[in-house]
Design a protein around this motif. Sequence first.
Motif, PDB file in Angstrom:
ATOM      1  N   UNK A  32      77.701  87.608  28.223  1.00 48.54           N
ATOM      2  CA  UNK A  32      76.757  86.608  27.735  1.00 48.54           C
ATOM      3  C   UNK A  32      77.213  85.213  28.117  1.00 48.54           C
ATOM      4  N   UNK A  33      76.251  84.283  28.137  1.00 48.90           N
ATOM      5  CA  UNK A  33      76.514  82.866  28.385  1.00 48.90           C
ATOM      6  C   UNK A  33      75.863  82.066  27.270  1.00 48.90           C
ATOM      7  N   UNK A  34      76.664  81.228  26.609  1.00 50.34           N
ATOM      8  CA  UNK A  34      76.154  80.339  25.551  1.00 50.34           C
ATOM      9  C   UNK A  34      76.302  78.890  25.995  1.00 50.34           C
ATOM     10  N   UNK A  35      75.294  78.094  25.672  1.00 53.22           N
ATOM     11  CA  UNK A  35      75.368  76.654  25.877  1.00 53.22           C
ATOM     12  C   UNK A  35      75.388  76.010  24.508  1.00 53.22           C
ATOM     13  N   UNK A  36      76.550  75.464  24.162  1.00 52.31           N
ATOM     14  CA  UNK A  36      76.752  74.873  22.831  1.00 52.31           C
ATOM     15  C   UNK A  36      76.323  75.826  21.725  1.00 52.31           C
ATOM     16  N   UNK A  37      76.667  77.075  21.915  1.00 50.20           N
ATOM     17  CA  UNK A  37      76.439  78.094  20.888  1.00 50.20           C
ATOM     18  C   UNK A  37      75.163  78.886  21.039  1.00 50.20           C
ATOM     19  N   UNK A  38      74.221  78.433  21.877  1.00 50.21           N
ATOM     20  CA  UNK A  38      72.934  79.128  22.028  1.00 50.21           C
ATOM     21  C   UNK A  38      72.997  80.100  23.204  1.00 50.21           C
ATOM     22  N   UNK A  39      72.760  81.397  22.978  1.00 50.33           N
ATOM     23  CA  UNK A  39      72.782  82.368  24.086  1.00 50.33           C
ATOM     24  C   UNK A  39      71.634  82.117  25.061  1.00 50.33           C
ATOM     25  N   UNK A  40      71.934  82.219  26.360  1.00 45.87           N
ATOM     26  CA  UNK A  40      70.923  82.058  27.404  1.00 45.87           C
ATOM     27  C   UNK A  40      71.040  83.211  28.399  1.00 45.87           C
ATOM     28  N   UNK A  41      70.010  83.413  29.188  1.00 45.59           N
ATOM     29  CA  UNK A  41      69.965  84.528  30.136  1.00 45.59           C
ATOM     30  C   UNK A  41      70.983  84.326  31.256  1.00 45.59           C
ATOM     31  N   UNK A  42      71.980  85.221  31.381  1.00 43.60           N
ATOM     32  CA  UNK A  42      72.998  85.044  32.432  1.00 43.60           C
ATOM     33  C   UNK A  42      72.494  85.299  33.844  1.00 43.60           C
ATOM     34  N   UNK A  43      71.385  86.045  34.018  1.00 42.97           N
ATOM     35  CA  UNK A  43      70.987  86.520  35.344  1.00 42.97           C
ATOM     36  C   UNK A  43      70.825  85.382  36.353  1.00 42.97           C
ATOM     37  N   UNK A  44      70.193  84.275  35.955  1.00 44.47           N
ATOM     38  CA  UNK A  44      69.927  83.196  36.905  1.00 44.47           C
ATOM     39  C   UNK A  44      71.194  82.469  37.336  1.00 44.47           C
ATOM     40  N   UNK A  45      72.275  82.570  36.556  1.00 45.30           N
ATOM     41  CA  UNK A  45      73.516  81.862  36.905  1.00 45.30           C
ATOM     42  C   UNK A  45      74.162  82.447  38.146  1.00 45.30           C
ATOM     43  N   UNK A  46      73.802  83.680  38.517  1.00 45.15           N
ATOM     44  CA  UNK A  46      74.336  84.269  39.752  1.00 45.15           C
ATOM     45  C   UNK A  46      73.725  83.623  40.996  1.00 45.15           C
ATOM     46  N   UNK A  47      72.517  83.053  40.881  1.00 48.58           N
ATOM     47  CA  UNK A  47      71.799  82.555  42.046  1.00 48.58           C
ATOM     48  C   UNK A  47      71.375  81.101  41.936  1.00 48.58           C
ATOM     49  N   UNK A  48      71.375  80.568  40.728  1.00 43.18           N
ATOM     50  CA  UNK A  48      70.930  79.181  40.556  1.00 43.18           C
ATOM     51  C   UNK A  48      71.657  78.549  39.380  1.00 43.18           C
ATOM     52  N   UNK A  49      72.992  78.580  39.420  1.00 43.55           N
ATOM     53  CA  UNK A  49      73.766  77.955  38.340  1.00 43.55           C
ATOM     54  C   UNK A  49      73.510  76.460  38.325  1.00 43.55           C
ATOM     55  N   UNK A  50      73.293  75.868  37.140  1.00 44.94           N
ATOM     56  CA  UNK A  50      73.009  74.426  37.076  1.00 44.94           C
ATOM     57  C   UNK A  50      74.160  73.594  37.658  1.00 44.94           C
TER      58      UNK A  50
END
Length: 332
Positions: A314-332
Motif C-alpha cells: 500500500x501507499x499512503x499520503x499523509x495517512x490516506x491510502x491511495x492506489x499504488x498501481x499508477x506509481x509504477x508508470x506515473x509517479x508524481x
Amino acid sequence: MRRASIGLILATSLALAQSTHVVQPGETLYRIAQQYGTTVERLEALNNLSNPNQLRVGQTLRLSGQPPTPPVNRRTDLPTPIEALEWPRQTLQGNVAVLRFSATQAVPGQVRFLGSTYPIQQNRVLLPIPALQAPGIYPVAVELEGQEIRLEIQVVAGSFGRFILQLPPDRAALLVPNTLRAERAKVVGSCDWNRPQQWSGNWKKPVNSNRITDPFGTRRSYDQGATYSFHEGIDYGVPVGTPVRAPADGVVGLAQALFVRGNGVTIDHGDGVCSGFWHLSKILVKPGQRVKAGDLIGLSGNTGLSNGPHSHFEIRIRGTPTNPALWYYAAP
C-alpha cells in the motif's frame, strides 16, 4: 515440430504488434496481460481502470503507449513569482490530485482540502482522494503569503468490487475496533511527514508477480454485508517466502509484528508518502535503515488478518491510502 515452432513465434510476434485488444467472453485482465507479455497494472494505467476485475465483453483495451495524461485546469492570474498553477479537471476515488506551480523560485504556502492541510513542497502539492469520498466537486484553498486562491477538484466514482469475506474464528477475533484504531495510528505515525522526497522516477513492483488477488479499493465486509470498509492496497497472490523488495528509495519507519497486519514494514519516501507491506513471514530490515529501490525488505507470508498466502502493498499520503498501481508508470 519446426513448423509448429515457427507458427508460434509468428503468432506471438503478431500479438505483441497489436496496439489494442477486444475483450472476449470469459477473459480476465490477468489472462490478457499474460497473453501480451505485459502487466495488470500497466493495462489499468493505460485504460484508466479502477477495478481490474470488471471488464465488459467487447471493451477495447489499449496495450501499449503511455498512460493518458489527464486534462488539467490552468491559472496564470497569480502573484509573483508564480507564473502558472495547474491541477486535474477530475480525479478518481483513491487516486492523487497533483497541484503544480510554475515559478522562478520556491513557492511558500499550504493547501487546505477535505479538512486537512498540505504544504507546498518542490512547487507541488499531493492531494490524496479517499477511496470512499463521495463523487462531487470539492473546494480547495491555496494559501500563499497574504493571499488565498480558491479552486475546485472534481472527484469521480470508480468501479470497485465488493467482497464478503469469511474468516476463521481465530482470525475474525482480530477485528476489535480499539485495536484496529491503535494499530492504524502506529502505522501512520511511523513516517515523518516533514522528510524531503527520497524517490526519483517511477516505482518498482515490490514482488515479482502479475497475479493480483485483490485490487485497491475493493469494498469489503467481514459481517455478512452489514458494513463495508475498503481494501487499502494491492494483494499479490504469491507463495510464502517470496522476496518483497523496496519499491523506491526511503527510510524504514516500522519493522515489527502487528496484531492485525501481521509482520509489517513501512518505508518513509518523503513528502508525506509512505509505503506499507503486511502479512510477511519474515522481516529483513530495521527501523531507521535506509533502503534503495529493489532492496530486499522481507519475505511474503500469511500472518495477521489474512485468509491465504499473499503480499499486501500500500501507499499512503499523509495517512490516506491511495492506489499504488499508477506509481509504477506515473509517479508524481
